[in-house]
Design an enzyme around this catalytic site. Structure first.
Site, PDB file in Angstrom:
ATOM      1  N   SER A  63       0.803  -1.236   0.000  1.00 35.50           N
ATOM      2  CA  SER A  63       0.000   0.000   0.000  1.00 35.50           C
ATOM      3  C   SER A  63       0.833   1.282   0.000  1.00 35.50           C
ATOM      4  O   SER A  63       0.281   2.368  -0.211  1.00 35.50           O
ATOM      5  CB  SER A  63      -0.929   0.025   1.207  1.00 35.50           C
ATOM      6  N   LYS A  66       0.402   3.413  -2.954  1.00 33.80           N
ATOM      7  CA  LYS A  66      -0.851   4.131  -3.248  1.00 33.80           C
ATOM      8  C   LYS A  66      -0.685   5.648  -3.421  1.00 33.80           C
ATOM      9  O   LYS A  66      -1.208   6.215  -4.384  1.00 33.80           O
ATOM     10  CB  LYS A  66      -1.898   3.821  -2.168  1.00 33.80           C
ATOM     11  N   TYR A 188      -3.301  -3.525 -10.243  1.00 34.66           N
ATOM     12  CA  TYR A 188      -3.102  -3.039  -8.869  1.00 34.66           C
ATOM     13  C   TYR A 188      -2.214  -4.015  -8.072  1.00 34.66           C
ATOM     14  O   TYR A 188      -1.320  -3.600  -7.337  1.00 34.66           O
ATOM     15  CB  TYR A 188      -4.467  -2.846  -8.197  1.00 34.66           C
ATOM     16  N   TYR A 240      -5.350   4.854   7.594  1.00 35.33           N
ATOM     17  CA  TYR A 240      -6.686   4.229   7.648  1.00 35.33           C
ATOM     18  C   TYR A 240      -7.467   4.638   8.900  1.00 35.33           C
ATOM     19  O   TYR A 240      -7.529   5.811   9.235  1.00 35.33           O
ATOM     20  CB  TYR A 240      -6.565   2.702   7.551  1.00 35.33           C
ATOM     21  N   VAL A 258       1.171  -3.716   4.016  1.00 37.27           N
ATOM     22  CA  VAL A 258       1.080  -4.990   4.748  1.00 37.27           C
ATOM     23  C   VAL A 258       2.359  -5.827   4.706  1.00 37.27           C
ATOM     24  O   VAL A 258       2.462  -6.822   5.411  1.00 37.27           O
ATOM     25  CB  VAL A 258      -0.107  -5.871   4.279  1.00 37.27           C
TER      26      VAL A 258
HETATM   27  O1  DON Z   1      -4.663  -4.754  -1.432  1.00 39.83           O
HETATM   28  C1  DON Z   1      -3.933  -5.496  -0.792  1.00 39.83           C
HETATM   29  O2  DON Z   1      -4.398  -6.426  -0.197  1.00 39.83           O
HETATM   30  C2  DON Z   1      -2.426  -5.312  -0.703  1.00 39.83           C
HETATM   31  N1  DON Z   1      -1.772  -5.566  -1.886  1.00 39.83           N
HETATM   32  C3  DON Z   1      -2.058  -4.004  -0.149  1.00 39.83           C
HETATM   33  C4  DON Z   1      -2.730  -3.747   1.150  1.00 39.83           C
HETATM   34  C5  DON Z   1      -1.914  -2.982   2.111  1.00 39.83           C
HETATM   35  O3  DON Z   1      -0.716  -2.912   2.041  1.00 39.83           O
HETATM   36  C6  DON Z   1      -2.695  -2.391   3.221  1.00 39.83           C
HETATM   37  N2  DON Z   1      -1.876  -1.568   4.066  1.00 39.83           N
HETATM   38  N3  DON Z   1      -1.541  -1.607   5.151  1.00 39.83           N
END
Ligand code: DON
Length: 424
Positions: A63, A66, A188, A240, A258
């Site tokens: 993320s 983003k 994405y 978030y 993540v």
């Molecule tokens: O959309 C997802 O599940 C991941 N590729 C990215 C999510 C993410 O990193 C959320 N952040 N903390």
């Protein structure tokens, strides 16, 4: 002398090594990460890098991609078109909630998954491969080295992206997503699989802290306006449903991922990246959050920490000796409204008996639009009072058509601006 900063960072790693949290396991590849990895890197806006721990370990950007993808989509679509597609409000919900605005179907912001999938679809390119290539190339320029995609992380994420596919199909159903939802999630997921180190992320964050200019190459990669938008959304939505806690405790525009990374960009100062894979309930690195709290407190990095920019804007004011005296104002630093106001006030309140005023901007590192307009207006008003005005501006802190239109005498050196009178 050995700089104390790397030693300080080692101390921070020692102090913030708690074992709480758990490695993300909803993407099989992430579940295999070594939970004890811990790295930190700081990059200043002049390109100096300090690091400690596993700062060169690679992991996927997740993320943290983003805000940068949002910056590219802003450049490709324009701010107004983006605002019609994606809102800028904190959702108060987890990163993978649907959070669409009733009526318009706009995702709440570009930091949650729904907004980020839509953002990805708005990057220029015919398909997910082309869009990710555009992003990979731009992220590489910000990092200052060629980044690659971790293909096995991509496959691992895309094969299990049921929830993100659900979000994309929902956005297609409400009419806000134009392209094929599967293609949007495929792209994405590739975007999230770009491989980085803490050092890369610190450089990317420092590019934001430096108003879009990469600190080591000097390239303007993102516009000042886009960076302001990106940092604003990071500040309000980047963490978030923990955004309020983050704002009060840390106060640095940030984004977590993540994989265990957290980036922060402190405008005008520094880019920061921390990596440690165990996550809290919001999907942010436990040690990452703890490290940022510690850095913010120890180093006074909170954005709401009150600075007194105005007090240092006027470096000196004096009148030269000799038969043709001149009044000189020496301005310094990065002048925005408050700094310019200090200078304007000093000039407005002074009695100008010399008949000639020189504004020396040699040490003015930058004047924003308001700062420039205020100084030019002061010059104009002095002129109306019958006072000659000259500017010393070797680095063109004043620029643009309004400067030429002002008809001011411009010099590269203070001596020349002072001597010009006697020469007449
Ligand atoms: O959309 C997802 O599940 C991941 N590729 C990215 C999510 C993410 O990193 C959320 N952040 N903390």
């Amino acid at each position: 002398m050995h700089s104390p900063i790397p030693d300080y960072l080692l101390e921070v790693l020692d102090a913030c090594g708690t074992d709480g949290g758990a490695v993300a396991d909803y993407i099989p590849e992430l579940a295999a990460a070594d939970p004890d990895r811990f790295g930190i890197c700081l990059a200043t806006v002049d390109g100096t890098v300090y690091s400690a721990g596993n700062a060169e370990t690679t992991f996927t950007i997740q993320s943290m991609s983003k805000p940068f993808a949002y910056g590219v989509a802003l450049a490709d679509q324009g701010h107004e078109a983006m605002a019609e597609k994606i809102d800028v409000e904190p959702s108060g919900e987890a990163f993978n909630e649907i959070s669409l605005e009733p009526g318009t179907g706009r995702p709440k912001n570009a930091m949650i998954n729904a907004g980020a999938i839509l953002t990805h679809s708005l990057v220029a390119g015919d398909d997910g491969i082309q869009r990710t290539e555009r992003l990979r190339e731009m992220f590489s320029r910000c990092a200052g080295r060629e980044l690659r995609i971790d293909e096995s992380a991509f496959t691992s994420e895309f094969d299990t992206a049921h929830r993100n596919l659900g979000l994309a199909h929902m956005m297609k159903a409400v009419g806000i997503l134009d392209c094929d939802p599967v293609e949007a999630v495929r792209g994405y997921s590739r975007q999230c699989s770009i491989e980085v180190t803490c050092r890369d992320l610190a450089m990317m964050a420092a590019t934001l802290a430096n108003a879009g200019v990469q600190p080591t190459t000097g390239e303007q990669i993102l516009s000042r306006r886009s960076v302001r938008q990106m940092l604003s959304v990071m500040m309000t939505c980047g963490m978030y449903d923990a955004a309020g806690d983050w704002m009060t405790d840390v106060g640095i525009p940030a984004k977590s991922g993540v994989s265990g990374g957290v980036i922060g960009a402190l405008p005008g100062q520094v880019g920061i990246a921390v990596f440690s894979p165990r996550l809290d309930s919001h999907g942010s690195s436990v040690r990452g959050v703890e490290t940022f709290e510690r850095l913010s407190t120890d180093m006074g990095m909170h954005m709401m920490e009150v600075a007194h920019e105005g007090r240092s804007a006027l470096r000196d004011a004096f009148t030269t000796d000799g038969p043709d005296p001149v009044t000189v104002y020496q301005v310094q630093g990065d002048l925005r409204f408050t700094g310019a106001e200090t200078v304007v006030r000093a000039i407005s309140e002074a009695e100008h008996t010399t008949g000639r005023v020189v504004l020396d901007l040699t040490r003015a590192y930058r004047l924003n639009d308001v700062g420039q307009r205020m100084l030019l207006e002061v010059a104009r008003r002095l002129g109306l009072d019958g006072i000659e005005v000259a500017m010393v501006d070797p680095d063109h802190a004043l620029h643009g058509p309004h400067v030429e239109a002002s008809g001011l005498e411009m010099f590269d050196h203070l001596d020349a601006a002072i001597a010009a009178r006697a020469d007449r």
